[in-house]
Write a protein that holds these residues in place. Structure first.
Motif, PDB file in Angstrom:
ATOM      1  N   PHE A 154       0.919  -1.240   0.060  1.00  0.00           N
ATOM      2  CA  PHE A 154       0.017   0.123   0.048  1.00  0.00           C
ATOM      3  C   PHE A 154       0.883   1.239  -0.026  1.00  0.00           C
ATOM      4  CE2 PHE A 154      -3.476  -2.852   1.532  1.00  0.00           C
ATOM      5  CZ  PHE A 154      -4.246  -2.583   0.541  1.00  0.00           C
ATOM      6  N   PHE A 155       1.883   1.121   0.652  1.00  0.00           N
ATOM      7  CA  PHE A 155       2.977   2.489   0.737  1.00  0.00           C
ATOM      8  C   PHE A 155       3.362   2.664  -0.604  1.00  0.00           C
ATOM      9  CE2 PHE A 155       7.244   4.128   0.504  1.00  0.00           C
ATOM     10  CZ  PHE A 155       7.084   5.318   1.090  1.00  0.00           C
ATOM     11  N   PHE A 156       3.814   1.654  -1.402  1.00  0.00           N
ATOM     12  CA  PHE A 156       4.452   1.837  -2.906  1.00  0.00           C
ATOM     13  C   PHE A 156       3.128   2.070  -3.650  1.00  0.00           C
ATOM     14  CE2 PHE A 156       8.308  -0.011  -1.080  1.00  0.00           C
ATOM     15  CZ  PHE A 156       9.273   0.778  -1.545  1.00  0.00           C
ATOM     16  N   SER A 157       1.993   1.459  -3.666  1.00  0.00           N
ATOM     17  CA  SER A 157       1.057   1.759  -4.204  1.00  0.00           C
ATOM     18  C   SER A 157       0.367   3.079  -4.104  1.00  0.00           C
ATOM     19  CB  SER A 157      -0.434   1.017  -3.975  1.00  0.00           C
ATOM     20  OG  SER A 157      -0.067  -0.319  -4.169  1.00  0.00           O
ATOM     21  N   THR A 158       0.565   3.922  -3.022  1.00  0.00           N
ATOM     22  CA  THR A 158       0.184   5.424  -2.733  1.00  0.00           C
ATOM     23  C   THR A 158       1.245   6.116  -3.562  1.00  0.00           C
ATOM     24  OG1 THR A 158      -0.680   4.876  -0.546  1.00  0.00           O
ATOM     25  CG2 THR A 158       0.082   7.176  -1.104  1.00  0.00           C
ATOM     26  N   LEU A 159       2.436   5.806  -3.553  1.00  0.00           N
ATOM     27  CA  LEU A 159       3.573   6.639  -4.192  1.00  0.00           C
ATOM     28  C   LEU A 159       3.244   6.379  -5.759  1.00  0.00           C
ATOM     29  CD1 LEU A 159       6.987   6.018  -2.515  1.00  0.00           C
ATOM     30  CD2 LEU A 159       5.499   7.790  -2.313  1.00  0.00           C
ATOM     31  N   PHE A 160       2.752   5.220  -6.092  1.00  0.00           N
ATOM     32  CA  PHE A 160       2.787   5.211  -7.681  1.00  0.00           C
ATOM     33  C   PHE A 160       1.562   5.960  -8.252  1.00  0.00           C
ATOM     34  CE2 PHE A 160       5.080   0.988  -7.011  1.00  0.00           C
ATOM     35  CZ  PHE A 160       6.085   1.431  -7.678  1.00  0.00           C
ATOM     36  N   ALA A 161       0.450   5.899  -7.303  1.00  0.00           N
ATOM     37  CA  ALA A 161      -0.843   6.523  -7.489  1.00  0.00           C
ATOM     38  C   ALA A 161      -0.830   8.061  -7.466  1.00  0.00           C
ATOM     39  CB  ALA A 161      -1.806   6.044  -6.562  1.00  0.00           C
ATOM     40  N   LEU A 162       0.303   8.493  -6.444  1.00  0.00           N
ATOM     41  CA  LEU A 162       0.416   9.941  -6.374  1.00  0.00           C
ATOM     42  C   LEU A 162       1.235  10.494  -7.736  1.00  0.00           C
ATOM     43  CD1 LEU A 162       0.508  12.604  -4.713  1.00  0.00           C
ATOM     44  CD2 LEU A 162       2.691  11.703  -3.846  1.00  0.00           C
ATOM     45  N   VAL A 163       2.243   9.677  -8.295  1.00  0.00           N
ATOM     46  CA  VAL A 163       2.755  10.244  -9.346  1.00  0.00           C
ATOM     47  C   VAL A 163       1.820  10.175 -10.571  1.00  0.00           C
ATOM     48  CG1 VAL A 163       4.695   9.508 -11.231  1.00  0.00           C
ATOM     49  CG2 VAL A 163       5.117   9.212  -8.658  1.00  0.00           C
ATOM     50  N   VAL A 164       0.899   9.313 -10.852  1.00  0.00           N
ATOM     51  CA  VAL A 164      -0.235   9.256 -11.661  1.00  0.00           C
ATOM     52  C   VAL A 164      -1.091  10.374 -11.564  1.00  0.00           C
ATOM     53  CG1 VAL A 164      -1.992   8.077 -12.813  1.00  0.00           C
ATOM     54  CG2 VAL A 164       0.020   6.706 -12.303  1.00  0.00           C
ATOM     55  N   VAL A 165      -1.588  10.438 -10.426  1.00  0.00           N
ATOM     56  CA  VAL A 165      -2.291  11.595 -10.188  1.00  0.00           C
ATOM     57  C   VAL A 165      -1.740  13.035 -10.400  1.00  0.00           C
ATOM     58  CG1 VAL A 165      -3.517  13.134  -8.303  1.00  0.00           C
ATOM     59  CG2 VAL A 165      -3.942  10.683  -8.400  1.00  0.00           C
ATOM     60  N   VAL A 166      -0.440  13.292  -9.972  1.00  0.00           N
ATOM     61  CA  VAL A 166       0.231  14.641 -10.260  1.00  0.00           C
ATOM     62  C   VAL A 166       0.347  14.714 -11.854  1.00  0.00           C
ATOM     63  CG1 VAL A 166       2.573  15.830 -10.153  1.00  0.00           C
ATOM     64  CG2 VAL A 166       1.403  14.636  -8.110  1.00  0.00           C
ATOM     65  N   ILE A 167       0.565  13.738 -12.631  1.00  0.00           N
ATOM     66  CA  ILE A 167       0.779  13.865 -13.931  1.00  0.00           C
ATOM     67  C   ILE A 167      -0.586  13.976 -14.755  1.00  0.00           C
ATOM     68  CG2 ILE A 167       1.402  12.468 -16.090  1.00  0.00           C
ATOM     69  CD1 ILE A 167       3.681  11.077 -14.489  1.00  0.00           C
ATOM     70  N   SER A 168      -1.481  13.544 -14.162  1.00  0.00           N
ATOM     71  CA  SER A 168      -2.897  13.467 -15.231  1.00  0.00           C
ATOM     72  C   SER A 168      -4.061  14.153 -14.433  1.00  0.00           C
ATOM     73  CB  SER A 168      -3.430  11.934 -15.051  1.00  0.00           C
ATOM     74  OG  SER A 168      -3.782  11.586 -13.864  1.00  0.00           O
ATOM     75  N   ILE A 169      -3.986  14.778 -13.486  1.00  0.00           N
ATOM     76  CA  ILE A 169      -5.014  15.432 -12.965  1.00  0.00           C
ATOM     77  C   ILE A 169      -5.220  16.817 -13.560  1.00  0.00           C
ATOM     78  CG2 ILE A 169      -3.794  16.683 -11.069  1.00  0.00           C
ATOM     79  CD1 ILE A 169      -6.354  16.030  -9.205  1.00  0.00           C
ATOM     80  N   LYS A 170      -6.643  17.128 -13.715  1.00  0.00           N
ATOM     81  CA  LYS A 170      -6.891  18.453 -14.466  1.00  0.00           C
ATOM     82  C   LYS A 170      -7.634  19.379 -13.689  1.00  0.00           C
ATOM     83  CE  LYS A 170      -7.328  16.070 -19.011  1.00  0.00           C
ATOM     84  NZ  LYS A 170      -6.666  14.905 -18.636  1.00  0.00           N
ATOM     85  N   ASN A 171      -8.545  18.731 -12.654  1.00  0.00           N
ATOM     86  CA  ASN A 171      -9.500  19.287 -11.557  1.00  0.00           C
ATOM     87  C   ASN A 171      -9.264  19.107 -10.369  1.00  0.00           C
ATOM     88  OD1 ASN A 171     -10.534  20.962 -13.878  1.00  0.00           O
ATOM     89  ND2 ASN A 171     -12.215  19.425 -14.092  1.00  0.00           N
ATOM     90  N   ILE A 172      -8.645  19.889  -9.411  1.00  0.00           N
ATOM     91  CA  ILE A 172      -8.566  19.752  -8.141  1.00  0.00           C
ATOM     92  C   ILE A 172      -9.835  19.813  -7.149  1.00  0.00           C
ATOM     93  CG2 ILE A 172      -7.327  20.226  -5.920  1.00  0.00           C
ATOM     94  CD1 ILE A 172      -4.654  20.732  -7.639  1.00  0.00           C
ATOM     95  N   PRO A 173     -10.266  18.701  -6.462  1.00  0.00           N
ATOM     96  CA  PRO A 173     -11.560  19.322  -5.796  1.00  0.00           C
ATOM     97  C   PRO A 173     -11.446  20.484  -4.635  1.00  0.00           C
ATOM     98  CG  PRO A 173     -11.101  16.984  -5.601  1.00  0.00           C
ATOM     99  CD  PRO A 173      -9.722  17.583  -6.333  1.00  0.00           C
ATOM    100  N   ASN A 174     -12.427  21.222  -4.881  1.00  0.00           N
ATOM    101  CA  ASN A 174     -12.394  22.334  -3.790  1.00  0.00           C
ATOM    102  C   ASN A 174     -12.754  21.641  -2.384  1.00  0.00           C
ATOM    103  OD1 ASN A 174     -15.446  22.427  -3.578  1.00  0.00           O
ATOM    104  ND2 ASN A 174     -15.248  23.645  -5.423  1.00  0.00           N
ATOM    105  N   ALA A 175     -12.883  22.669  -1.439  1.00  0.00           N
ATOM    106  CA  ALA A 175     -13.040  22.227   0.036  1.00  0.00           C
ATOM    107  C   ALA A 175     -14.510  21.929   0.216  1.00  0.00           C
ATOM    108  CB  ALA A 175     -12.678  23.496   0.827  1.00  0.00           C
ATOM    109  N   SER A 176     -15.207  22.410  -0.584  1.00  0.00           N
ATOM    110  CA  SER A 176     -16.873  22.226  -0.426  1.00  0.00           C
ATOM    111  C   SER A 176     -16.999  20.702  -0.963  1.00  0.00           C
ATOM    112  CB  SER A 176     -17.655  23.284  -0.665  1.00  0.00           C
ATOM    113  OG  SER A 176     -17.578  23.532  -2.282  1.00  0.00           O
ATOM    114  N   GLN A 177     -16.389  20.440  -1.993  1.00  0.00           N
ATOM    115  CA  GLN A 177     -16.635  19.231  -2.734  1.00  0.00           C
ATOM    116  C   GLN A 177     -16.034  18.139  -1.624  1.00  0.00           C
ATOM    117  OE1 GLN A 177     -14.465  20.109  -6.291  1.00  0.00           O
ATOM    118  NE2 GLN A 177     -16.254  19.774  -7.456  1.00  0.00           N
TER     119      GLN A 177
END
Length: 149
Positions: free
Chosen positions: A42-65
C-alpha cells in the motif's frame, strides 16, 4: 470507449491482481508477516498513484466538494482493502495461487451478484436472473474442478 476494450482492460486488471497477489504473498513469506507485506504494497501503491495523479489531474476538488463526501467513504474502502489483501497474502502461500484466486473470485462474484441485485453502494441495480445463477453454479463447479475436490 468500446465495450470490448473495457472487457480487455478488466481482464488485464485481473491478471495484474493475480500477479501482485503472488508477488506480495512471497514478500509476506520473506517478511514473515502478511500485514507487513500489505503495508509495504500500500505504501508503494500510494507513491505510484500519487505520481499518476500529479501527471494526469486536471481538476482539483475544492473544499466544499471534499466536505460533501460522506465521512465513511474516506476510510471504509481502505479498511476492506487491507483486510482482503492481507487475507490474500496470508492464504496464497497456504493454498496456492490458483486455489486462493479461484475461491477469492467466487467470494467476489457471490457478493457482487447480491450487491448488484439490490443496487448497494449507489451502483446500478442488476437484477438476479437465471443466467446469472447458472453462471454462479458453474463457477462453483469450476472451483471444485480447479481444486480437484
Amino acid at each position: 470507449m468500446n465495450q470490448y476494450i473495457n472487457i480487455l482492460l478488466a481482464f488485464v486488471g485481473g491478471v495484474f491482481l493475480a500477479m501482485q497477489g503472488g508477488l506480495n504473498a512471497q514478500l509476506g513469506v520473506q517478511l514473515k508477516n502478511p500485514l507487513l507485506a500489505s503495508l509495504t504494497a500500500f505504501f508503494f501503491s500510494t507513491l505510484f498513484a500519487l505520481v499518476v495523479v500529479v501527471i494526469s489531474i486536471k481538476n482539483i476538488p475544492n473544499a466544499s466538494q471534499l466536505w460533501s463526501i460522506p465521512k465513511h467513504l474516506w476510510f471504509t474502502g481502505a479498511l476492506f482493502s487491507v483486510i482482503g489483501i492481507g487475507l490474500y497474502y496470508y492464504t496464497i502461500p497456504k493454498l496456492g495461487i490458483s486455489t486462493m484466486i479461484s475461491v477469492g473470485l467466487f467470494g467476489q462474484l457471490i457478493f457482487s451478484a447480491i450487491a448488484g441485485h439490490f443496487g448497494w453502494f449507489g451502483l446500478p441495480q442488476e437484477p438476479m436472473a437465471i443466467k446469472k445463477m447458472v453462471g454462479l453454479i458453474t463457477m462453483v463447479i469450476g472451483i471444485l474442478l480447479i481444486n480437484k475436490v
